[in-house]
Write an enzyme that holds these catalytic residues in place. Structure first.
Site, PDB file in Angstrom:
ATOM      1  N   GLU A 194      -2.157  -6.711   8.030  1.00 27.31           N
ATOM      2  CA  GLU A 194      -0.738  -6.207   8.247  1.00 27.31           C
ATOM      3  C   GLU A 194      -0.826  -7.580   9.478  1.00 27.31           C
ATOM      4  O   GLU A 194      -1.733  -7.742  10.771  1.00 27.31           O
ATOM      5  CB  GLU A 194      -0.374  -5.367   8.553  1.00 27.31           C
ATOM      6  CG  GLU A 194       0.692  -4.716   9.035  1.00 27.31           C
ATOM      7  CD  GLU A 194       2.149  -5.815   8.435  1.00 27.31           C
ATOM      8  OE1 GLU A 194       1.994  -7.018   7.955  1.00 27.31           O
ATOM      9  OE2 GLU A 194       3.410  -4.607   7.452  1.00 27.31           O
ATOM     10  N   HIS A 214       1.254  -1.730   0.103  1.00 25.22           N
ATOM     11  CA  HIS A 214       0.099   0.030  -0.062  1.00 25.22           C
ATOM     12  C   HIS A 214       0.875   1.207   0.217  1.00 25.22           C
ATOM     13  O   HIS A 214       2.232   1.336   0.290  1.00 25.22           O
ATOM     14  CB  HIS A 214      -1.399   0.071   1.159  1.00 25.22           C
ATOM     15  CG  HIS A 214      -0.085   0.427   2.442  1.00 25.22           C
ATOM     16  ND1 HIS A 214       0.096   1.484   2.906  1.00 25.22           N
ATOM     17  CD2 HIS A 214       0.044  -0.754   3.263  1.00 25.22           C
ATOM     18  CE1 HIS A 214       0.946   0.732   4.117  1.00 25.22           C
ATOM     19  NE2 HIS A 214       0.925  -0.160   4.418  1.00 25.22           N
TER      20      HIS A 214
END
Length: 195
Positions: free
Chosen positions: A79, A9
């Protein structure tokens, strides 16, 4: 056999400051938006048969900005849950835990929203992702939009290594692309941390 295209990202305030952002849903900065858009022409040259993303806003927004069609959110791409270390920098953690290293020492539990994960739990999630996408790679490339530490664990598992080998790969920068493929039937890193 297609390649597995890993997209980290774009930049957030926490990736800029070095804070551990596991499950905190942080938006992209203007620089993060620009970096994601810069990947669009690179991805446009690749035939994608599927695209998946962490459901966190920073990843889903990146997927949209790079122009990935029909992106499916996958919670296994979230994550590492940093538990009690969420929002802290490595330097702040080492103030109370001298010599701390994520890959060796893991995390401490946090509150109910951030219970924390051990490395093998993260590895189990990446193994599940790889099991699901392997059949798709027979038809072409698959894109995954995710996070730095998770990508390192996933890469280690792609190569058949213990998850702790993720420490050997340079942390992908925000808004970068890496690719995992095969050579002579064996898994390889085709490219890493490309802008």
């Amino acid at each position: 056999m297609g390649e597995l295209i890993l997209i980290r990202h774009g930049e957030t305030e926490w990736s800029r400051s070095g804070q551990h952002a596991g499950r905190t849903d942080i938006p992209l900065t203007d620089a993060g938006v620009a970096a994601a858009r810069a990947l669009t022409p690179v991805l446009a040259r690749r035939h994608l048969v599927a695209a998946f993303s962490s459901p966190l806003r920073r990843a889903m927004q990146t997927a949209e900005l790079v122009g990935l069609p029909d992106v499916k959110p996958d919670p296994d791409l979230m994550e590492w849950d940093y538990g009690g270390y969420e929002g802290l920098t490595a330097e702040q953690i080492r103030e109370t835990r001298p010599g701390w290293e994520l890959w060796r020492d893991s995390v401490v539990p946090g509150d109910a929203g951030f219970p924390g994960e051990q490395l093998q739990q993260v590895a189990a999630r990446t193994d599940a992702v790889l099991d699901r996408i392997q059949p798709l790679l027979r038809d072409g490339n698959v894109a995954l939009v995710a996070h730095g530490h998770l990508q390192r664990v996933l890469t280690a598992r792609w190569l058949g290594l213990d998850a702790s080998a993720g420490r050997l790969f340079h942390h992908p920068g925000p808004g970068t692309l890496s690719a995992l493929g095969t050579e002579h039937g064996r898994p390889v890193i085709s490219s890493w941390n490309v802008l």
